[in-house]
Each structure stands twice: as C-alpha cells, then as structure tokens.
Write a protein that holds these residues in place. Structure first.
Motif, PDB file in Angstrom:
ATOM      1  N   UNK A 241     -44.582 -31.426 -59.056  1.00  0.00           N
ATOM      2  CA  UNK A 241     -45.560 -32.397 -58.578  1.00  0.00           C
ATOM      3  C   UNK A 241     -44.895 -33.688 -58.117  1.00  0.00           C
ATOM      4  N   UNK A 242     -43.576 -33.646 -57.911  1.00  0.00           N
ATOM      5  CA  UNK A 242     -42.783 -34.761 -57.401  1.00  0.00           C
ATOM      6  C   UNK A 242     -42.684 -35.921 -58.384  1.00  0.00           C
ATOM      7  N   UNK A 243     -42.913 -35.656 -59.657  1.00  0.00           N
ATOM      8  CA  UNK A 243     -42.773 -36.695 -60.677  1.00  0.00           C
ATOM      9  C   UNK A 243     -41.330 -36.727 -61.171  1.00  0.00           C
ATOM     10  N   UNK A 244     -40.800 -37.930 -61.388  1.00  0.00           N
ATOM     11  CA  UNK A 244     -39.427 -38.090 -61.840  1.00  0.00           C
ATOM     12  C   UNK A 244     -39.258 -37.523 -63.241  1.00  0.00           C
ATOM     13  N   UNK A 245     -38.231 -36.680 -63.412  1.00  0.00           N
ATOM     14  CA  UNK A 245     -37.938 -36.105 -64.734  1.00  0.00           C
ATOM     15  C   UNK A 245     -36.460 -36.308 -65.094  1.00  0.00           C
ATOM     16  N   UNK A 246     -35.840 -37.290 -64.463  1.00  0.00           N
ATOM     17  CA  UNK A 246     -34.411 -37.538 -64.681  1.00  0.00           C
ATOM     18  C   UNK A 246     -34.097 -37.949 -66.105  1.00  0.00           C
ATOM     19  N   UNK A 247     -34.886 -38.845 -66.666  1.00  0.00           N
ATOM     20  CA  UNK A 247     -34.574 -39.440 -67.966  1.00  0.00           C
ATOM     21  C   UNK A 247     -34.777 -38.407 -69.068  1.00  0.00           C
ATOM     22  N   UNK A 248     -33.694 -37.720 -69.427  1.00  0.00           N
ATOM     23  CA  UNK A 248     -33.788 -36.612 -70.374  1.00  0.00           C
ATOM     24  C   UNK A 248     -32.458 -36.433 -71.087  1.00  0.00           C
ATOM     25  N   UNK A 249     -32.498 -35.723 -72.193  1.00  0.00           N
ATOM     26  CA  UNK A 249     -31.251 -35.475 -72.913  1.00  0.00           C
ATOM     27  C   UNK A 249     -30.346 -34.536 -72.127  1.00  0.00           C
ATOM     28  N   UNK A 250     -30.937 -33.681 -71.278  1.00  0.00           N
ATOM     29  CA  UNK A 250     -30.101 -32.802 -70.452  1.00  0.00           C
ATOM     30  C   UNK A 250     -29.257 -33.616 -69.472  1.00  0.00           C
ATOM     31  N   UNK A 251     -29.871 -34.651 -68.897  1.00  0.00           N
ATOM     32  CA  UNK A 251     -29.125 -35.509 -67.968  1.00  0.00           C
ATOM     33  C   UNK A 251     -28.003 -36.238 -68.682  1.00  0.00           C
ATOM     34  N   UNK A 252     -28.292 -36.738 -69.852  1.00  0.00           N
ATOM     35  CA  UNK A 252     -27.271 -37.457 -70.619  1.00  0.00           C
ATOM     36  C   UNK A 252     -26.116 -36.519 -70.984  1.00  0.00           C
ATOM     37  N   UNK A 253     -26.441 -35.305 -71.413  1.00  0.00           N
ATOM     38  CA  UNK A 253     -25.400 -34.357 -71.805  1.00  0.00           C
ATOM     39  C   UNK A 253     -24.515 -33.988 -70.615  1.00  0.00           C
ATOM     40  N   UNK A 254     -25.129 -33.764 -69.450  1.00  0.00           N
ATOM     41  CA  UNK A 254     -24.340 -33.429 -68.260  1.00  0.00           C
ATOM     42  C   UNK A 254     -23.426 -34.583 -67.876  1.00  0.00           C
ATOM     43  N   UNK A 255     -23.947 -35.797 -67.926  1.00  0.00           N
ATOM     44  CA  UNK A 255     -23.141 -36.965 -67.560  1.00  0.00           C
ATOM     45  C   UNK A 255     -22.050 -37.217 -68.595  1.00  0.00           C
ATOM     46  N   UNK A 256     -22.344 -37.014 -69.860  1.00  0.00           N
ATOM     47  CA  UNK A 256     -21.309 -37.163 -70.902  1.00  0.00           C
ATOM     48  C   UNK A 256     -20.149 -36.206 -70.650  1.00  0.00           C
ATOM     49  N   UNK A 257     -20.461 -34.988 -70.219  1.00  0.00           N
ATOM     50  CA  UNK A 257     -19.402 -34.016 -69.956  1.00  0.00           C
ATOM     51  C   UNK A 257     -18.521 -34.477 -68.794  1.00  0.00           C
ATOM     52  N   UNK A 258     -19.132 -34.967 -67.723  1.00  0.00           N
ATOM     53  CA  UNK A 258     -18.334 -35.431 -66.586  1.00  0.00           C
ATOM     54  C   UNK A 258     -17.467 -36.614 -66.988  1.00  0.00           C
ATOM     55  N   UNK A 259     -18.030 -37.565 -67.719  1.00  0.00           N
ATOM     56  CA  UNK A 259     -17.252 -38.724 -68.156  1.00  0.00           C
ATOM     57  C   UNK A 259     -16.080 -38.292 -69.054  1.00  0.00           C
ATOM     58  N   UNK A 260     -16.307 -37.336 -69.916  1.00  0.00           N
ATOM     59  CA  UNK A 260     -15.221 -36.817 -70.749  1.00  0.00           C
ATOM     60  C   UNK A 260     -14.132 -36.214 -69.880  1.00  0.00           C
ATOM     61  N   UNK A 261     -14.524 -35.438 -68.883  1.00  0.00           N
ATOM     62  CA  UNK A 261     -13.551 -34.817 -68.004  1.00  0.00           C
ATOM     63  C   UNK A 261     -12.731 -35.821 -67.221  1.00  0.00           C
ATOM     64  N   UNK A 262     -13.371 -36.883 -66.749  1.00  0.00           N
ATOM     65  CA  UNK A 262     -12.644 -37.910 -66.004  1.00  0.00           C
ATOM     66  C   UNK A 262     -11.657 -38.645 -66.902  1.00  0.00           C
ATOM     67  N   UNK A 263     -12.073 -38.949 -68.117  1.00  0.00           N
ATOM     68  CA  UNK A 263     -11.166 -39.640 -69.047  1.00  0.00           C
ATOM     69  C   UNK A 263      -9.982 -38.755 -69.409  1.00  0.00           C
ATOM     70  N   UNK A 264     -10.247 -37.460 -69.625  1.00  0.00           N
ATOM     71  CA  UNK A 264      -9.185 -36.551 -70.050  1.00  0.00           C
ATOM     72  C   UNK A 264      -8.353 -36.032 -68.888  1.00  0.00           C
TER      73      UNK A 264
END
Length: 454
Positions: A241-264
């Motif tokens: 229905x075109x409603x924003x669903x970004x703010x979620x624990x799935x988004x945080x987990x995906x971003x945490x993984x990328x940040x970990x990869x960049x640091x490592x």
C-alpha cells in the motif's frame, strides 16, 4: 471524455480544463491528474500491418523485440513493424508525461526501468495511462499463477498489472573460483555469520574483500547495496500500500552486517559498481567476490574483466540465521502498453507473444541473459543443461532453481526518490561511524516522513 481525478477538488462551478490538469501533473512530477492518452474516440486495430512505437533505454531490448517479430506475426493476427525511440530510463517517464500533456506523440509500448517506474504510481497516473496487462495474462489458462509474484509486484497497483518484467534478477554471490581455491576459502557459506568469519580471515591474511558496497554519489546504488540484504533478511522499504516499512529490526541487522564488513575489510567501499575503481579492484584481485543480481555478470564482470573468463563461479547467497529469504532481487525493467490508442490491442498482443510464451522466455535468456519470469520455464530441460563458459562451465540453473521458491516481493512507492536521497545519506553516515545503524535507520525514516509529508 475526461473525468477529473478523485484526488482533485475542482471548483463546484467550473472544473479545470483537461490541459490544465495535465500541465499540472507534468509540472508537479505527475501528481494524479493524467488522463488516458488517446485523443478522443479511437478505432482499435484488430489485425493487419501495424507499426508500434516502442520506447526503451536499452539497445538490447530493441534488438530482442526486432528479432521476435516473426514469432509475434505467427502467434497473432498482426504483421508488425517497430519504430523505436531510445533515451535514458528517467527521461522516458518524463517524456511520456510531457507528451501526454501535449496530447500527441505517446508511444504504444514503453520500458520502465525499476527505479523510474515509481513515478507512474502517483495518484491514478498508471490507471489512466497504462493498460492493465493482467487482463491479457488471464486469457491464457494458468499463466497468472505461473508468473512469479516477485516480478509482478513492483509493477502492480490495486490489483492491476502495468508492466511485464524482463527478468528475475536473483541475488547471488559471484566469486573468483581460482583465488578462493588458492587462499583455501570455502565457497557458498551457509550463513552470513560464517561468511563474515571467512571474509575476516581472507582480508587479514590476503588483503582481499569478498563483497563491495557503493559509497559514491549515485544514491540509487548506495541504497541498492543495502536493500539487497535488507530484502533478503525479510524487510522492505515499502509495503503493497506504499506505506514506509523501513524502520525495523531487519533493516538494523542488515546495516549492522555491512558496517561490520567495512570495519573488518571483508566488504570494501567502491564509488559505483561499474566504474574505473571497481574495474581496477577486480583486475587486481582485491575484490574477489560480489553480492549482486544475476545480470551483473553481463554488465559488470564480462565488460570489466573479460580476461577472467572461466575464473569466476556463482553460489547462492548465505542466509541470515535469524530468518528471511534464500535470496532477493534488484533491478528489472517492465514493459507497459499505453491504453486508449489505435495500437493498444496490437501492442498488448505483441508483448504477450514476445514475453510470456515459454519459447519467448527461453529465447530472452539466450539473447539477453535475463532469467524467466514464469516458474515453469525453470524446468525447461535445455535450460537446466545450459553451461556458462564465463563461470567455468558451471550450470547456472542449478543455483537458480534452488532459490526460486523463496524470493521476496518488492514494493515501490512514488516517493521512492525521496527515500533514496535521505536513506543514502544516513547509510553513509553509518558507514563512516557518525551514526549507529539503529540511529541511521530511524533518522532516514523520520526524514522521509518530514519530506514526503506522510
């Protein structure tokens, strides 16, 4: 006859003119005022010679459709010719809306690249300008059920289908088979946690990265790097229905993984997926793996490192231990048909016969490298036997068929460009360490709501 959109509030004494509404739509990014593009009554062609006006951003599509004319002539009552216009993907939508304002010169068929199509979803623009191709799909028994929902969802609204996708761009992990063997790295990790451990060792001992994310000025690519993992984890930027669903624990987990990869160091930052720095990293063997859509082999690897033919392999992406899907998708181009024109029926028949038959989907894979959008075609015996020389003789459909039953749907919004702008900035802030992943996601969601007014 023009009927004002239900989203408008015309004067009770004199409604605004059709031209005024159209001009307002184009000037405001097409906000919900477009009418059907046919000018007055039209007599639809039902057979015979017809020249279709085709708009596309890619020469390859023009070539494919041209080669498909004999099949379309065989399967329909028409004898086809094409008159093609090419322009950049965003420009096609802008030009389409402008020509609708002018009430002339609109195409019969147009290819909507995934990032450009959301503009058509504002208000009732798609409904007024485009034919519901779901009606054409329904004419073939079982076809609707055979089309992959993951590839109809991005081009649908309110139960109507406005574009037939060219591809099922599954996310896979391309990897340098020869260097993985040289460094003793196992291919095809089961989970992203395992992938991280393998990647950390590979970077520590050999100075290589197993993936890349975009940190350059192209906000669409910046978001794309994140969204692939986010969608695989089970999240989505928007719902149906075109409603924003970004703010979620799935988004945080995906971003945490990328940040970990960049640091490592097992994920490396690149300015974009296709430019000089990426090419150099691939040539130098510094980036020995890329998580990307299946089309990246054709548009990213083969043009940039043709000399590495036979050295690459392809594996299913690792999975998130906490849940999600086997893969995701990114990109795609959906072809739509303009409604209310003399050639509307002819264009719909052409698209159905060149895109939806079993033979057409097999031909599209062989001609363009794009995967079928019908589930049954993945059981084609010839496709299952196909080997890929660039991937060292690997049978790619062994990977594709294993992923096919668990591909998430992706929904888009007419405000996609607003989200991409704010989200890209927040992602880069998290990559730099200026924001925590959780703060970055929350800020992006808040900034979007402020700017989009919802």
């Amino acid at each position: 006859m023009f009927t004002p959109s239900r989203h408008l509030h015309p004067s009770p004494t004199r409604p605004p003119s059709r031209r005024a509404l159209l001009r307002g739509a184009a000037g405001l990014g097409a906000t919900a005022a477009l009418t059907a593009c046919g000018q007055g009554a039209t007599t639809p062609r039902t057979s015979g010679d017809v020249t279709l006006a085709l708009w596309t951003h890619d020469q390859n599509y023009e070539d494919f459709f041209t080669r498909s004319i004999p099949a379309a002539n065989r399967l329909t009552d028409f004898a086809y010719h094409l008159s093609t216009t090419r322009a950049g993907a965003p420009d096609l939508v802008t030009k389409l809306l402008a020509q609708a304002v002018a009430e002339r010169g609109v195409p019969d068929m147009v290819g909507f690249e995934m990032s450009a199509f959301p503009r058509m979803l504002r208000g009732d623009i798609a409904e007024r300008l485009l034919r519901d191709l779901g009606e054409d799909v329904a004419r073939t028994p079982g076809l609707k059920e055979d089309l992959l929902p993951a590839r109809t969802a991005p081009f649908s609204k309110d139960g109507k289908l406005y574009g037939l996708d060219s591809d099922t761009p599954l996310i896979v992990h391309y990897y340098r088979r020869d260097l993985f063997e040289k460094y003793g790295l196992p291919a095809g990790a089961d989970t992203w946690e395992e992938f991280a451990r393998i990647g950390e060792r590979a970077h520590r001992e050999h100075g290589v990265a197993l993936n890349a994310v975009v940190t350059g000025p192209d906000v669409n690519q910046v978001v794309q790097s994140f969204q692939m993992l986010f969608n695989q984890r089970g999240g989505g930027l928007f719902d149906k229905d075109q409603r924003l669903t970004l703010d979620s624990h799935e988004a945080v987990e995906a971003l945490e993984f990328i940040c970990r990869g960049l640091r490592a160091g097992f994920i490396t930052p690149v300015s974009d997926y296709f430019g000089g720095p990426m090419q150099a990293a691939l040539k130098q063997g510094k980036v020995i793996g890329v998580l990307m859509a299946t089309w990246f082999k054709i548009y990213g690897l083969m043009p940039n490192v043709p000399e590495q033919k036979g050295r690459w392999g392809m594996a299913a992406p690792p999975r998130f231990a906490a849940g999600g899907h086997a893969t995701a998708t990114t990109g795609g181009t959906g072809f739509g048909v303009l409604r209310g024109k003399p050639n509307t029926l002819a264009a719909a028949e052409f698209l159905r016969s060149t895109y939806l038959t079993h033979e057409a989907q097999v031909r599209r894979f062989h001609d363009l490298g794009y995967l079928p959008t019908r589930a049954s075609v993945y059981r084609d015996k010839a496709l299952l036997r196909t080997t890929d020389a660039y991937l060292g003789g690997q049978r790619p459909f062994d990977v594709y068929t294993a992923l096919l039953d668990d591909v998430p749907r992706v929904y888009v919004s007419p405000d996609q460009s607003i989200l991409n702008d704010v989200l890209a900035g927040c992602l880069l802030g998290a990559y730099r360490g200026d924001l925590t992943p959780r703060a970055a996601i929350r800020k992006a969601a808040a900034d979007f709501r402020d700017q989009a007014g919802r």
